[in-house]
Each structure stands twice: as C-alpha cells, then as structure tokens.
Design an enzyme around this catalytic site. Structure first.
Site, PDB file in Angstrom:
ATOM      1  N   HIS A 166      -3.465  -5.429   1.385  1.00 51.73           N
ATOM      2  CA  HIS A 166      -3.106  -5.836   2.737  1.00 51.73           C
ATOM      3  C   HIS A 166      -3.559  -7.282   2.951  1.00 51.73           C
ATOM      4  O   HIS A 166      -4.518  -7.741   2.342  1.00 51.73           O
ATOM      5  CB  HIS A 166      -3.808  -4.957   3.773  1.00 51.73           C
ATOM      6  N   CYS A 226       0.843  -1.204   0.000  1.00 48.54           N
ATOM      7  CA  CYS A 226       0.000   0.000   0.000  1.00 48.54           C
ATOM      8  C   CYS A 226       0.880   1.256   0.000  1.00 48.54           C
ATOM      9  O   CYS A 226       1.569   1.510  -0.975  1.00 48.54           O
ATOM     10  CB  CYS A 226      -0.975  -0.037   1.176  1.00 48.54           C
TER      11      CYS A 226
END
Length: 500
Positions: A424, A337
C-alpha cells in the site's frame, strides 16, 4: 506546563471531528508545544503501519496517522490503541496497540470490552505524560445513551481523564442548534460538567445571519461557541472512513488517461489511489460494473478486507471477464494487496482467516501467483525499486504469496501490463507514480508527460491550510486554555426538553 488534553466530540458521525482535531494539532504545534493526537477506538478499514517496539510494525487508523503528521509527531500505536476493522455486517477484526487481537461481534459491543477500555486508558495516560497536549477525537456521538455504560471513546474517556470536551456540529446538514443543545441535554450530569463548548463546521454564507443563533445557543446552554469553520473544498484530507469514493475528475473531461477503480464492497485502504487524484491529467472514477471500465486506460483493483467474498461479488457482476478482456487488449491493470491476490491463479484459506476453514477459489489467472492466508498478520514498512525508481510503502495482510513466474514487482508480480503489489502507499512516491503512468500511457498508445506535482507537498499544504483556517476562525488560545486548565466549574446542567 501542566500536561493538557482536549476531547473533540461531535453531534453525529462525520460532523467534522477529524478535521477539527487535525487542525488543532497543527495550530497547537505551531505554538511550540509537543502535541499527540488520540482516538481510543477507531472503526475503519483504512489503516496505516507505523514503527512499533523492537522494529516490528504496528497498525493504526489512517486518520490518527495523518493527525500525527499535522502535529509533527512520530505516529505510534498509542495514538489509536483500539482499531476495529469490519469484516462483515456484524463482526470486526480487533487490533490492540497495533497488533491483531481476535474478533468482536455486535453482540459483544456492550459487554466484553473492558480489556479494550483498559488498553485505551493506559495509552491515553501514557501520551499525556509524554506530551504537552493530547488532542483526542471522539467517535460518532457522545450521546449514544444506549451504549454509555461501555463507552471509552467519548464521555467515558472524558470522565477517566477529567478531559474538557468540545462538541462539533455540521451546519451543512441542518438542525445544528438542536443537535448541539440535545447532545448536552441528554448526557448525565457528570458528563455535562465536562462539555465546555461548541464548534460549528462547514458554514457557508453570511456570518452575520448565524450570529443570533450562536448567541442564543450560548445563553441557553451556558457554554461558549469557540468558533465557526467555513466550508472549504481545499480541506480534503487523505480519505478515512467516510468512503469518499466519487473519484477525482478533470474539470473539462479532457484528461490524457482514465483510471477506473473497482469499488469493492469491503474496500480497504482506498487512500492508495489518492495520489492519482492530484494528477491534473487523469480522470479517476470508481466503478461497479463492466461498463465503467470499458474506456479505461488503467483498471485498479484496490485492497479489501474480504478478498474471497469480494472476488465472488466481482464475478457476479461480470467484472472478472471485463478485466481479463481489458488485459488481453494490452491495457493496464494494477492490483493492490487483496486486489493483487484476486489477479492470481488461486486463493486458499486453510485456517479460515476470512471465514470458512479450508476455503479455496480460483483467481482471475492474470498473474502466476498463489495466495495462502495465514493467521499471523504481516505488518511491514518495505522499501525497494521498481520501474527504475525507488519507492516505499506499507504492508498489512494475512495473505502469503507464492510466485510461479513473471517478474517480481514491489512484493508482488508483473506480467506484461498487469501489475500486482502487496505494498500500500507506493503511488505516493512521485517518481514511481510517474513511471507507472508512463507505462500505462505507452500501453494505451497515449502521450504522457509527468506533471511534477508532489503528493507529500500537497498533503503538507492541506495540513497548513487547515491550520490556517483553524487559527483564523476558531479561538485557539481559548481552546488551549481549556485544554490546560480543564472545563470551567459550575457549567449549567441542562434537562432534556428544557429551554432555560
């Protein structure tokens, strides 16, 4: 049965509220009850995506997601209706019922939160109608008397729903008896009437030495001690906001591979590396300077709530050069991310999502991507294939990625042994994690054999261990009776400084 509820408060932050709440969720569901965890307001950059209405994603605190697993319930936004994600020392991004809802500053902490309380109370009432028991977790201490007027997480919630409350104290910190007595004594009378007892957490040693103190606490307060949970190293759960960033080391230092995770100032969703921590042949360390990654086989740049400022922090410490040199030597880098966005060519913030409108900085240039921040947050639960294995994850981000070259990799990009993903949680997939570590080992010229350990099975085993400890050391039936029948009438009112 009559819908019940119980509030688990604490003498301090990190007293053990999350542990006790999680353990009671597992213990109650074992009795055939439908159980929902709840926390009116969580303040954490560790969050999770669950399914929302109409197939949309919803963001909640990681702790409530884990507690839902303990309760064998489907995680939902109502279990954590307000989530504050710190974006700086004095400002937080607000998530209400799983969706972005602007920002709140420290100046607004007392005033201007009525709408958040309304959302929290509505979610609590909804869960209470649908489940047999709601186990609510407080935040910090219920005796933050300077904030009581606007409180909707501790005694504000208890008063709203006439919820009996149990106070948890961490005996490992010392002063637990004074903290428990003082927590009750400083509350106003109507709040005290709902505080029905105590739980001692993290006890080590001979229980007979503790017994006289517990008996005196009960005598002084007129409230029961519902049990003492022992300290147990196996109680580690997926990390939440305590920032347990000390790493996971092999006992004798003979690990086949070393993983260095950059400890960014605004790190978020650092639970991404928890799955690496269960691998028996890995050293996982958190680092903050170039020396920490010198002998690493894999460098991980985790997520962050402030990509631009954390990238500046990285450069100020020379970590940018060290990471580029690490990659140039053919060793592996994984960005997740915000960490992935740092690895790209450029990061642009035309709308000022992270601060200054129109801000733009150069990335580390290891991946052929550009990131542009958008005001709308992406919340998704993607699935896909990488390195020949199926895996899944969750997305929480404002960044929109444009890939200019290289291979696609889990919503991101790959160039050689530099990997970037917007997903994630992908390392929790056992087969995918093993495939990635084989790539890391090959790049380092090391041997690697998949361990066969399963992260989902380890998580479930930890939840069962916690449930077992709660069953053994707490009066679960007494707490269930409290939840279903409310706080006993006539609980003694304590005065500050009074001993009798």
């Amino acid at each position: 049965m009559t819908p019940g509820a119980l509030l688990i408060a604490g003498t301090t932050s990190d007293a053990g509220k999350s542990i006790v709440t999680t353990g009671l969720c597992r213990a109650f569901v074992r009795r055939g009850l439908s159980v929902a965890p709840f926390k009116s307001q969580n303040m954490s950059n560790n969050s999770m995506v669950c399914a929302g209405p109409d197939g949309a994603g919803a963001e909640i605190g990681r702790a409530q997601w884990i507690q839902a697993l303990a309760a064998r319930a489907t995680p939902e936004a109502a279990m954590n209706p307000v989530l504050l994600k710190p974006g700086g020392d004095r400002e937080s991004h607000v998530v209400v019922m799983g969706q972005p809802a602007g920002r709140i500053s420290s100046r607004d902490f007392v005033d201007g939160r009525r709408h958040l309380a309304d959302a929290a109370y509505a979610a609590f009432d909804d869960l209470r109608e649908r489940f047999d028991i709601v186990v609510a977790e407080g935040a910090g201490s219920p005796t933050e008397i300077n904030l009581r007027e606007s409180d909707y997480v501790n005694m504000g919630l208890a008063r709203h729903g006439s919820v009996p409350t149990v106070v948890v104290g961490d005996i490992d910190r010392g002063g637990v008896f004074a903290a428990m007595h003082g927590t009750v004594a400083l509350l106003e009378a109507a709040d005290q009437a709902l505080v029905a007892g105590f739980i001692v957490n993290k006890f080590r040693g001979d229980a007979t030495l503790l017994a006289p103190g517990l008996a005196q606490l009960e005598e002084l307060t007129g409230r029961r001690v519902h049990g003492t949970l022992p300290w147990d190293p196996g109680l580690w759960l997926d990390s939440e906001d305590a920032l347990d960033l000390e790493g996971r080391r092999t006992p004798d230092g003979s690990a086949a591979l070393k993983v260095a995770v950059v400890r960014l100032p605004r790190v978020s969703n650092f639970t991404d590396v928890d799955a690496l921590g269960i691998e028996p042949d890995l050293d996982v360390v958190f680092v903050g300077d170039p020396r920490g990654i010198a002998d690493a086989d894999l460098v991980v740049l985790p997520g962050t709530r402030a990509t631009l400022s954390d990238l500046a922090w990285l450069r100020a410490r020379g970590l940018d050069r060290a990471i580029r040199e690490h990659a140039a030597a053919g060793r592996s880098v994984l960005g997740i991310c915000g960490g992935f966005q740092m690895l790209g060519r450029r990061i642009e913030d035309p709308a000022g999502v992270e601060g200054e409108v129109g801000a733009a900085v150069e990335g580390l240039g290891l991946l052929e991507v550009t990131t542009t921040f958008a005001e709308e947050k992406a919340l998704r639960l993607p699935t896909g294939t990488a390195l020949g294995e199926e895996t899944s994850g969750y997305e929480i981000h404002h960044g929109r990625i444009t890939r200019h070259g290289g291979q696609e990799f889990l919503g991101g990009a790959r160039a050689g042994n530099v990997f970037g993903t917007m997903w994630h949680g992908s390392l929790e997939g056992d087969r995918f994690r093993a495939a990635l570590l084989r790539e890391v080992a090959a790049a380092a010229g090391r041997a690697w054999t998949a361990s066969g350990v399963s992260f989902p099975e380890r998580r479930e085993a930890r939840l069962d261990l916690l449930g077992d400890l709660v069953e053994e050391h707490l009066d679960v039936d007494g707490l269930l009776d409290l939840a279903t029948h409310g706080a006993p009438a006539g609980l003694r009112a304590l005065e500050p400084g009074a001993s009798r």
